[in-house]
Design an enzyme around this catalytic site. Sequence first.
Site, PDB file in Angstrom:
ATOM      1  N   GLU A  72       0.776  -1.230   0.000  1.00 22.42           N
ATOM      2  CA  GLU A  72       0.000   0.000   0.000  1.00 22.42           C
ATOM      3  C   GLU A  72       0.817   1.296   0.000  1.00 22.42           C
ATOM      4  O   GLU A  72       0.351   2.320  -0.507  1.00 22.42           O
ATOM      5  CB  GLU A  72      -0.937   0.004   1.227  1.00 22.42           C
ATOM      6  CG  GLU A  72      -1.916  -1.144   1.271  1.00 22.42           C
ATOM      7  CD  GLU A  72      -2.972  -1.052   0.174  1.00 22.42           C
ATOM      8  OE1 GLU A  72      -3.152   0.036  -0.407  1.00 22.42           O
ATOM      9  OE2 GLU A  72      -3.601  -2.078  -0.127  1.00 22.42           O
ATOM     10  N   SER A  89     -49.545 -33.474  28.646  1.00 24.84           N
ATOM     11  CA  SER A  89     -49.543 -34.036  30.009  1.00 24.84           C
ATOM     12  C   SER A  89     -48.270 -33.755  30.795  1.00 24.84           C
ATOM     13  O   SER A  89     -48.092 -34.298  31.878  1.00 24.84           O
ATOM     14  CB  SER A  89     -49.740 -35.559  29.928  1.00 24.84           C
ATOM     15  OG  SER A  89     -51.008 -35.871  29.388  1.00 24.84           O
TER      16      SER A  89
END
Length: 726
Positions: free
Chosen positions: A81, A341
């Site tokens: 860069e 149940s």
Amino acid sequence: MGFRVYTLVGALVGALTLTVLVVARPFPEDSLSKASVESLRLRDRHGRLLREVLSDTQGRTAWRTLDEVSPWVPLAFIAAEDHRFRGHSGVDPMGIARAVVDNVKALRIVAGGSTLSQQLVGLVLHRPHTFAGKALEAVDALRLERAVTKDEILEQYFNRAPFGHSTFGIEAAARLYFDKPSVALTLAESALLAGLPRAPSVNNPFTDLPRARAAQARVLRRLLETGSIDAELYAQATSEPLRLASRRRPFEAPHFTEAVLARTEARGELVTTLELDLQAKVEEAVEIVLRPLEDLHVEQGAVVVLDNASGDVLAWVGSRDFFATESGQVDMVTGLRQSGSTLKPFVYGLALESGLDASTPLPDFPLFFETMTGDYRPRNYDRRFHGWVKLREALACSYNVPAVWLADRAGPGVFHTRLRKLGFESLGHEAAYYGLGLALGNAEVRLLDLANAYRTLANGGLSSPVRLLADAPKGPQSRPDHRRRVMPIGVAELLTDILSDRHARAPAFGRNSALDLPFPAAAKTGTSTDFTDNWTVGYSSRLTIAVWVGNFDGRPMAGVSGITGAGRLWNRVMRLAHSDHKSEAFATEHLVSRRICMDEPAKASCLHFADELFLKDGGQEDNSRAADAKLDSSALRIGYPDDGDRFIESPDVPAAHAELIFKLDAQVAHDPLAVYRWTVDGHPLDGTGPTARWRLTPGRHQAVVTLEASPTVRSRPVSFEVLEAL
């Protein structure tokens, strides 16, 4: 001459203005905060990554200092860069001039000339991509260089740079592309990653490896040209084969991690309670069990596994496939469905606390119960009635009529209160809204709440919250404000013994059912109305596992019960979860075994005996309440009938069913463990709970209720009259 003077003056004014802009207004250093970059990483209990969640910059990242990355990383980024990075003050005039020439030659923008400092400014301040924006970016780069060091700028850049796939920073990139930490990156790997930020979607090695290798080669050549590496290192790096990580699914334990994220706003690392290996096994088990049930219209399932001692969630599967295109994100661990149940054991718990025992005969006949909406007549799952059945068999076989009879005996308000104390926060309505049907599962509950309620039974009646994070307070050993006793230890032990009794449940479920395991385990099934949901919940001495099976859209299954559906999945997960650690026998320290007669009571002598477990001392050692001793007569009041009421016999009602139901005043708080004695005209009634039944007899009568533990505590008499049928 004049032109030169004006030019010189203009240059001096411009330089002065630039100096003022740079010096007078410092760079906003708070924009360099690590907190805005770091994402949240959720790990399992052994430190394995489950999921990385986007940070405020909407990417995955983990901050690393220069000392914590490979030495090749900073060299590669500088080469890729800004190879004059160490020599400029934030702006590189030579780089700008080169970019201008390159752009003119190409007749388009092919280079920007931005330094690492300028690129960092762009990442943190987000200047517009205009000429004015670029000018401000250059000024800010000069400010930046005055505020922090070169090494700090480099560290900020490689921690914020984009690498594709919503990944920011060198550490996250190293994990994504090479499945290794950034400190272990080779020269070749560092060069490949350094070539990504300029065009991460184009140079993506997962989608275009040749293009990514071309970008890598440019970085390596620049390293060689600048003298950062020699020819030998260059040759090694260019010939090194790249071993890219395999592309996995986005994250693990999706429903669980979603639940964790809903409870936290933290950043950084969070260690959860999940056991990733067990999670993977449970996910596989869900698919294996559900596949053959598809022909019976079963599409979905959910499982949660809890550690009994700590409350840790070890596995959490909310649906068959979170990543499915249709409804995969629905989470039935926290979704609301009718409980069937599965709530029955808690009705029986109240019965045991009130003085009944496992051998108490309970009625399983065609009974009618008076409710606010009319008579209620429950029926059993097998559409048959079984006469008088002992409490142990009634619960183990999940008969409906005895459960409703016990709920009526205790009072719907008492049962509703017990369920709320167990953590069923979804029961937001008053008890009257659910009525006696609450015992059979007409209310909607969450699988997670159901699992934790059964975990309370496994822990001897001591309740504590579940844990999703490893640093949360632990279960029964946590602080007192995080745990509470919901029922006596002995009652929980006796319920556990009944729910683990394969012989007692055999009449309803048969031998060698899905509830039977090669180690001690207690379990209960449940099936909602019209087969829309079925459940199996149970526990060993170590773990509690709850399973739901059904369809998200509520379509009924084709006769799939808790045994044939959820039971199979529960059995498989139980075996998987105990493959390395076996379950121990359940505790019975607060129970005592006695020989009882199994014949009808009317027989003169007993021919058949059996052993049965009873609460030691009636279970009173667990009841620390002193409420009975503190009650006075004002604490007992008959709520129905009212004083002075008159009743008329009906010729349409058989004499055997013409009954009056006495009830305590619902506005007065009553101890659910108390035993009451009802009398009419001095004659005792059979009921010992907050309600009692009396067969209508013409004449004037007087009813009184007393507290068995304190006979002097008695209600005010209620007078009423029964008239003969007209």
